[in-house]
Design an enzyme around this catalytic site. Structure first.
Site, PDB file in Angstrom:
ATOM      1  N   ASP A 130      79.913  10.658  38.894  1.00  6.02           N
ATOM      2  CA  ASP A 130      81.097  11.277  39.616  1.00  6.02           C
ATOM      3  C   ASP A 130      81.937  10.524  40.638  1.00  6.02           C
ATOM      4  O   ASP A 130      82.970  10.481  40.681  1.00  6.02           O
ATOM      5  CB  ASP A 130      80.667  12.565  40.352  1.00  6.02           C
ATOM      6  CG  ASP A 130      80.408  13.796  39.468  1.00  6.02           C
ATOM      7  OD1 ASP A 130      81.055  13.492  38.200  1.00  6.02           O
ATOM      8  OD2 ASP A 130      79.619  14.818  39.846  1.00  6.02           O
ATOM      9  N   ARG A 172      71.348  14.013  32.439  1.00  2.71           N
ATOM     10  CA  ARG A 172      70.307  14.868  32.746  1.00  2.71           C
ATOM     11  C   ARG A 172      70.624  16.325  32.859  1.00  2.71           C
ATOM     12  O   ARG A 172      71.636  16.738  33.213  1.00  2.71           O
ATOM     13  CB  ARG A 172      69.792  14.562  34.297  1.00  2.71           C
ATOM     14  CG  ARG A 172      69.308  13.351  34.361  1.00  2.71           C
ATOM     15  CD  ARG A 172      68.681  12.954  35.905  1.00  2.71           C
ATOM     16  NE  ARG A 172      69.380  13.484  36.743  1.00  2.71           N
ATOM     17  CZ  ARG A 172      68.873  13.621  38.231  1.00  2.71           C
ATOM     18  NH1 ARG A 172      67.684  13.006  38.327  1.00  2.71           N
ATOM     19  NH2 ARG A 172      69.574  14.008  39.046  1.00  2.71           N
TER      20      ARG A 172
HETATM   21  C1  PRP Z   1      72.576   9.725  36.327  1.00  3.07           C
HETATM   22  C2  PRP Z   1      72.417   8.324  36.247  1.00  3.07           C
HETATM   23  C3  PRP Z   1      71.337   8.083  35.198  1.00  3.07           C
HETATM   24  C4  PRP Z   1      70.393   9.201  35.423  1.00  3.07           C
HETATM   25  C5  PRP Z   1      69.281   8.838  36.489  1.00  3.07           C
HETATM   26  O1  PRP Z   1      73.397   9.984  35.042  1.00  3.07           O
HETATM   27  O2  PRP Z   1      73.626   7.619  36.047  1.00  3.07           O
HETATM   28  O3  PRP Z   1      71.594   8.076  34.043  1.00  3.07           O
HETATM   29  O4  PRP Z   1      71.278  10.247  36.081  1.00  3.07           O
HETATM   30  O5  PRP Z   1      68.508  10.063  36.606  1.00  3.07           O
HETATM   31  P1  PRP Z   1      67.126  10.033  35.910  1.00  3.07           P
HETATM   32  O6  PRP Z   1      66.275   8.738  36.333  1.00  3.07           O
HETATM   33  O7  PRP Z   1      66.201  11.054  36.741  1.00  3.07           O
HETATM   34  O8  PRP Z   1      67.067  10.308  34.540  1.00  3.07           O
HETATM   35  P2  PRP Z   1      73.775  11.603  34.951  1.00  3.07           P
HETATM   36  O9  PRP Z   1      72.964  12.475  34.210  1.00  3.07           O
HETATM   37  O10 PRP Z   1      74.137  12.065  35.943  1.00  3.07           O
HETATM   38  O11 PRP Z   1      75.127  11.461  33.765  1.00  3.07           O
HETATM   39  P3  PRP Z   1      76.547  10.652  34.038  1.00  3.07           P
HETATM   40  O12 PRP Z   1      76.220   8.984  33.796  1.00  3.07           O
HETATM   41  O13 PRP Z   1      77.292  11.092  32.821  1.00  3.07           O
HETATM   42  O14 PRP Z   1      77.077  11.415  35.242  1.00  3.07           O
HETATM   43  N1  URA Z   2      71.783  10.388  39.234  1.00  3.58           N
HETATM   44  C1  URA Z   2      72.761   9.998  40.354  1.00  3.58           C
HETATM   45  O1  URA Z   2      74.127   9.852  39.867  1.00  3.58           O
HETATM   46  N2  URA Z   2      72.448   9.919  41.556  1.00  3.58           N
HETATM   47  C2  URA Z   2      71.284  10.356  41.978  1.00  3.58           C
HETATM   48  O2  URA Z   2      70.837  10.412  42.957  1.00  3.58           O
HETATM   49  C3  URA Z   2      70.030  10.642  40.823  1.00  3.58           C
HETATM   50  C4  URA Z   2      70.479  10.641  39.762  1.00  3.58           C
END
Ligand code: PRP
Ligand code: URA
Length: 212
Positions: A206, A107
């Site tokens: 994270d 995101r």
């Molecule tokens: C997080 C999570 C989802 C997304 C959800 O990923 O694992 O993929 O956010 O958010 P949304 O429903 O608003 O799209 P992130 O973008 O933090 O990436 P990461 O898994 O690489 O940390």
């Molecule tokens: N992605 C995450 O990892 N946590 C949240 O709460 C929303 C998006």
């Protein structure tokens, strides 16, 4: 398990207990990874409940038993990178013969819009039932985008499995893709101004990988 119009919430005590540990900010990355995998096993048990069976005969030490095995249904588990990897790991313990595809979406921290950066799927993905996994369904943009990827590759049967969903995320994914069943362990009330689920569990990627 509670069901509301293609949305399934797992109320099993073991799942609820482990999700509470995941929410705790004092849970270490090591414990977090183990718990995500364990919850994915428990959820996967229900998500695979409709796999078709076929009859076979097996020789026991005493006689021939008429018994059943899974009827060669082709499955794939597709984690949304990165955080989905933790759930795919658990699902594969349960269904080791499943193929694995990867969809990379993150995101944008300002706009919260999903940015796609990677997609590698099994070549016969259009013949497979897909379980798409990601711990968090927040705005729903990432999950909805990943389903678009799969549908462009002619995948017909998609289930989405997450740990914590927001009501907004469920609405978005359900409106965009009403055919996709949503499985989650908890539905939280709201998103904060940064698009994080509140109370949620923080940033799943994270916490899984000890980044930040
Ligand atoms: C997080 C999570 C989802 C997304 C959800 O990923 O694992 O993929 O956010 O958010 P949304 O429903 O608003 O799209 P992130 O973008 O933090 O990436 P990461 O898994 O690489 O940390
Ligand atoms: N992605 C995450 O990892 N946590 C949240 O709460 C929303 C998006």
């Amino acid at each position: 398990m509670q069901n509301m119009d293609n949305v399934f919430i797992f109320d099993h005590p073991l799942i609820q207990h482990k999700v509470s540990l995941l929410r705790d900010k004092n849970t270490s990355s090591k414990e977090f990874r183990e718990l995500v995998s364990e919850v994915a096993v428990l959820m996967g048990y229900e998500v695979t409940r409709d796999l078709p069976l076929m009859d076979i005969e097996v020789e026991t030490p005493l006689a021939v038993a008429k018994t059943k095995v899974i009827a060669g249904k082709k499955l794939a588990v597709v984690p949304i990178l990165r955080a989905g990897l933790g759930m795919a790991d658990g699902f594969l313990k349960l269904v080791p013969m499943a193929r694995v595809g990867h969809i990379g979406i993150y995101r944008d921290h300002e706009t919260l819009e999903p940015i796609e950066y990677y997609c590698k799927l099994p070549s016969d993905i259009d013949e497979r039932d897909v379980v798409l996994v990601d711990p968090m369904l927040a705005t729903g943009g990432s999950a909805s985008g990943a389903v678009n990827f799969l549908k462009k590759r002619n995948v017909k049967n998609i289930k989405f499995m997450c740990l914590i969903a927001s009501q907004e995320g469920i609405r978005r994914l359900h409106n965009d893709h009403p055919d996709v069943a949503i499985y989650c362990a908890a539905v939280d009330e709201k998103l904060n101004e940064h698009g994080y689920i509140v109370p949620g569990l923080g940033d799943a990627g994270d916490r899984l990988f000890g980044t930040k």
